[in-house]
Design a protein around this motif. Structure first.
Motif, PDB file in Angstrom:
ATOM      1  N   ILE A 194       0.840  -1.196   0.000  1.00  0.00           N
ATOM      2  CA  ILE A 194       0.000   0.000   0.000  1.00  0.00           C
ATOM      3  C   ILE A 194       0.880   1.252   0.000  1.00  0.00           C
ATOM      4  O   ILE A 194       0.646   2.189  -0.768  1.00  0.00           O
ATOM      5  CB  ILE A 194      -0.978  -0.015   1.191  1.00  0.00           C
ATOM      6  N   VAL A 195       1.907   1.268   0.852  1.00  0.00           N
ATOM      7  CA  VAL A 195       2.829   2.409   0.915  1.00  0.00           C
ATOM      8  C   VAL A 195       3.480   2.640  -0.450  1.00  0.00           C
ATOM      9  O   VAL A 195       3.605   3.780  -0.909  1.00  0.00           O
ATOM     10  CB  VAL A 195       3.909   2.190   2.008  1.00  0.00           C
ATOM     11  N   ASN A 196       3.862   1.553  -1.132  1.00  0.00           N
ATOM     12  CA  ASN A 196       4.529   1.663  -2.433  1.00  0.00           C
ATOM     13  C   ASN A 196       3.576   1.997  -3.573  1.00  0.00           C
ATOM     14  O   ASN A 196       4.017   2.236  -4.691  1.00  0.00           O
ATOM     15  CB  ASN A 196       5.280   0.367  -2.750  1.00  0.00           C
ATOM     16  N   GLY A 197       2.265   1.983  -3.310  1.00  0.00           N
ATOM     17  CA  GLY A 197       1.293   2.280  -4.345  1.00  0.00           C
ATOM     18  C   GLY A 197       0.918   1.096  -5.209  1.00  0.00           C
ATOM     19  O   GLY A 197       0.191   1.239  -6.195  1.00  0.00           O
ATOM     20  N   ASP A 198       1.400  -0.100  -4.850  1.00  0.00           N
ATOM     21  CA  ASP A 198       1.071  -1.311  -5.606  1.00  0.00           C
ATOM     22  C   ASP A 198      -0.368  -1.744  -5.359  1.00  0.00           C
ATOM     23  O   ASP A 198      -0.977  -2.392  -6.209  1.00  0.00           O
ATOM     24  CB  ASP A 198       2.021  -2.455  -5.240  1.00  0.00           C
ATOM     25  N   ILE A 199      -0.891  -1.427  -4.183  1.00  0.00           N
ATOM     26  CA  ILE A 199      -2.284  -1.701  -3.820  1.00  0.00           C
ATOM     27  C   ILE A 199      -2.917  -0.344  -3.535  1.00  0.00           C
ATOM     28  O   ILE A 199      -2.383   0.435  -2.740  1.00  0.00           O
ATOM     29  CB  ILE A 199      -2.375  -2.615  -2.582  1.00  0.00           C
ATOM     30  N   PRO A 200      -4.062  -0.047  -4.162  1.00  0.00           N
ATOM     31  CA  PRO A 200      -4.692   1.257  -3.927  1.00  0.00           C
ATOM     32  C   PRO A 200      -5.254   1.365  -2.515  1.00  0.00           C
ATOM     33  O   PRO A 200      -5.608   0.366  -1.884  1.00  0.00           O
ATOM     34  CB  PRO A 200      -5.803   1.318  -4.976  1.00  0.00           C
ATOM     35  N   SER A 201      -5.333   2.611  -2.033  1.00  0.00           N
ATOM     36  CA  SER A 201      -5.927   2.866  -0.722  1.00  0.00           C
ATOM     37  C   SER A 201      -6.641   4.209  -0.770  1.00  0.00           C
ATOM     38  O   SER A 201      -6.373   5.033  -1.634  1.00  0.00           O
ATOM     39  CB  SER A 201      -4.854   2.878   0.371  1.00  0.00           C
ATOM     40  N   ASN A 202      -7.529   4.386   0.185  1.00  0.00           N
ATOM     41  CA  ASN A 202      -8.233   5.659   0.330  1.00  0.00           C
ATOM     42  C   ASN A 202      -7.461   6.477   1.365  1.00  0.00           C
ATOM     43  O   ASN A 202      -7.751   6.427   2.563  1.00  0.00           O
ATOM     44  CB  ASN A 202      -9.681   5.405   0.761  1.00  0.00           C
ATOM     45  N   LYS A 203      -6.475   7.223   0.904  1.00  0.00           N
ATOM     46  CA  LYS A 203      -5.570   7.965   1.782  1.00  0.00           C
ATOM     47  C   LYS A 203      -6.281   9.131   2.458  1.00  0.00           C
ATOM     48  O   LYS A 203      -7.050   9.838   1.838  1.00  0.00           O
ATOM     49  CB  LYS A 203      -4.382   8.517   0.998  1.00  0.00           C
ATOM     50  N   VAL A 204      -5.969   9.308   3.742  1.00  0.00           N
ATOM     51  CA  VAL A 204      -6.449  10.483   4.461  1.00  0.00           C
ATOM     52  C   VAL A 204      -5.292  11.369   4.933  1.00  0.00           C
ATOM     53  O   VAL A 204      -5.502  12.525   5.286  1.00  0.00           O
ATOM     54  CB  VAL A 204      -7.366  10.122   5.659  1.00  0.00           C
ATOM     55  N   TYR A 205      -4.064  10.821   4.931  1.00  0.00           N
ATOM     56  CA  TYR A 205      -2.901  11.586   5.365  1.00  0.00           C
ATOM     57  C   TYR A 205      -1.651  10.913   4.801  1.00  0.00           C
ATOM     58  O   TYR A 205      -1.561   9.681   4.727  1.00  0.00           O
ATOM     59  CB  TYR A 205      -2.801  11.621   6.895  1.00  0.00           C
ATOM     60  N   GLU A 206      -0.686  11.754   4.423  1.00  0.00           N
ATOM     61  CA  GLU A 206       0.602  11.223   3.992  1.00  0.00           C
ATOM     62  C   GLU A 206       1.672  12.285   4.176  1.00  0.00           C
ATOM     63  O   GLU A 206       1.454  13.461   3.876  1.00  0.00           O
ATOM     64  CB  GLU A 206       0.548  10.795   2.525  1.00  0.00           C
ATOM     65  N   PHE A 250      -4.795   5.632   5.964  1.00  0.00           N
ATOM     66  CA  PHE A 250      -5.820   5.330   4.969  1.00  0.00           C
ATOM     67  C   PHE A 250      -7.017   4.681   5.656  1.00  0.00           C
ATOM     68  O   PHE A 250      -6.910   4.129   6.753  1.00  0.00           O
ATOM     69  CB  PHE A 250      -5.258   4.417   3.870  1.00  0.00           C
ATOM     70  N   ARG A 251      -8.160   4.749   4.997  1.00  0.00           N
ATOM     71  CA  ARG A 251      -9.385   4.155   5.532  1.00  0.00           C
ATOM     72  C   ARG A 251      -9.303   2.639   5.458  1.00  0.00           C
ATOM     73  O   ARG A 251      -8.875   2.077   4.453  1.00  0.00           O
ATOM     74  CB  ARG A 251     -10.605   4.683   4.786  1.00  0.00           C
ATOM     75  N   ASP A 252      -9.728   1.988   6.537  1.00  0.00           N
ATOM     76  CA  ASP A 252      -9.738   0.527   6.593  1.00  0.00           C
ATOM     77  C   ASP A 252     -10.783  -0.014   5.614  1.00  0.00           C
ATOM     78  O   ASP A 252     -11.871   0.549   5.496  1.00  0.00           O
ATOM     79  CB  ASP A 252     -10.059   0.068   8.023  1.00  0.00           C
ATOM     80  N   ILE A 253     -10.466  -1.099   4.919  1.00  0.00           N
ATOM     81  CA  ILE A 253     -11.409  -1.654   3.939  1.00  0.00           C
ATOM     82  C   ILE A 253     -12.532  -2.456   4.591  1.00  0.00           C
ATOM     83  O   ILE A 253     -13.519  -2.768   3.940  1.00  0.00           O
ATOM     84  CB  ILE A 253     -10.699  -2.511   2.868  1.00  0.00           C
ATOM     85  N   ALA A 254     -12.373  -2.790   5.867  1.00  0.00           N
ATOM     86  CA  ALA A 254     -13.422  -3.503   6.617  1.00  0.00           C
ATOM     87  C   ALA A 254     -13.625  -2.773   7.938  1.00  0.00           C
ATOM     88  O   ALA A 254     -13.250  -3.271   9.007  1.00  0.00           O
ATOM     89  CB  ALA A 254     -13.027  -4.956   6.845  1.00  0.00           C
ATOM     90  N   PRO A 255     -14.225  -1.576   7.898  1.00  0.00           N
ATOM     91  CA  PRO A 255     -14.291  -0.735   9.098  1.00  0.00           C
ATOM     92  C   PRO A 255     -15.107  -1.331  10.235  1.00  0.00           C
ATOM     93  O   PRO A 255     -16.143  -1.949  10.011  1.00  0.00           O
ATOM     94  CB  PRO A 255     -14.925   0.559   8.586  1.00  0.00           C
ATOM     95  N   GLU A 256     -14.589  -1.124  11.445  1.00  0.00           N
ATOM     96  CA  GLU A 256     -15.253  -1.556  12.673  1.00  0.00           C
ATOM     97  C   GLU A 256     -16.006  -0.419  13.338  1.00  0.00           C
ATOM     98  O   GLU A 256     -16.623  -0.610  14.378  1.00  0.00           O
ATOM     99  CB  GLU A 256     -14.217  -2.128  13.647  1.00  0.00           C
ATOM    100  N   ALA A 257     -15.935   0.765  12.753  1.00  0.00           N
ATOM    101  CA  ALA A 257     -16.613   1.963  13.272  1.00  0.00           C
ATOM    102  C   ALA A 257     -16.813   2.903  12.092  1.00  0.00           C
ATOM    103  O   ALA A 257     -16.170   2.736  11.043  1.00  0.00           O
ATOM    104  CB  ALA A 257     -15.760   2.618  14.361  1.00  0.00           C
ATOM    105  N   PRO A 258     -17.706   3.891  12.247  1.00  0.00           N
ATOM    106  CA  PRO A 258     -17.902   4.846  11.148  1.00  0.00           C
ATOM    107  C   PRO A 258     -16.603   5.503  10.676  1.00  0.00           C
ATOM    108  O   PRO A 258     -16.429   5.756   9.488  1.00  0.00           O
ATOM    109  CB  PRO A 258     -18.868   5.869  11.742  1.00  0.00           C
ATOM    110  N   VAL A 259     -15.695   5.787  11.596  1.00  0.00           N
ATOM    111  CA  VAL A 259     -14.352   6.246  11.243  1.00  0.00           C
ATOM    112  C   VAL A 259     -13.393   5.143  11.669  1.00  0.00           C
ATOM    113  O   VAL A 259     -13.330   4.785  12.846  1.00  0.00           O
ATOM    114  CB  VAL A 259     -13.982   7.578  11.943  1.00  0.00           C
TER     115      VAL A 259
END
Length: 113
Positions: A9-21, A28-37
Motif C-alpha cells: 500500500i505504501v509503495n502504491g502497488d495496492i490502492p488505498s483511500n488515503k487520508v494523510y501522507e 488510509f481508511r480501513d477496507i473492513a471498518p469496525e466503526a464509522p471512522v
C-alpha cells in the motif's frame, strides 16, 4: 518487504483511500471498518511491531500526533475515539507491519466486541 500488504500500500502497488501522507507516515481508511471512522496509520518504513521501535526513535510519537490530527479532521476528537495497536499473534496482530487503528464516530464499548 515484498510480501507485506502495508508495504504494498505504501509503495502504491495496492490502492488505498488515503487520508494523510508525509515522508514517514501514511494513513488510509480501513477496507473492513469496525466503526464509522476507521483509519489505519502506518510508518512507511517496514517495522514489524511496536517492539521493534528503537528507544531513540520518535516514529511512535509521530504516529500518535498524526492520529490526533486525523481525529480532529474527521470530527471525532470532541466525542471521543480509540487508538489500537495489536502486538504479535496473541495480541491480535495479523499484519506484521507496525500500525495503529484510529476508531470513532460511535460509542465504543469496553471490552471491544
Amino acid at each position: 518487504m515484498s510480501d507485506c500488504i502495508f508495504c504494498s500500500i505504501v509503495n502504491g502497488d495496492i490502492p488505498s483511500n488515503k487520508v494523510y501522507e508525509d515522508d514517514e507516515i501514511l494513513a488510509f481508511r480501513d477496507i473492513a471498518p469496525e466503526a464509522p471512522v476507521h483509519i489505519v496509520i502506518v510508518p512507511k518504513l517496514h517495522v514489524a511491531n511496536i517492539l521493534e521501535l528503537d528507544e531513540s526513535s520518535d516514529l511512535g510519537q509521530k504516529m500518535l500526533k498524526v492520529a490526533s490530527r486525523i481525529a480532529k479532521d474527521e470530527g471525532i476528537a470532541e466525542s471521543g475515539f480509540r487508538i489500537v495497536n495489536n502486538c504479535n499473534a496473541d495480541g491480535g496482530q495479523t499484519v506484521f507491519h507496525l500500525h495503529f487503528h484510529l476508531l470513532g464516530g460511535r460509542n465504543l464499548k469496553w471490552p471491544p466486541g
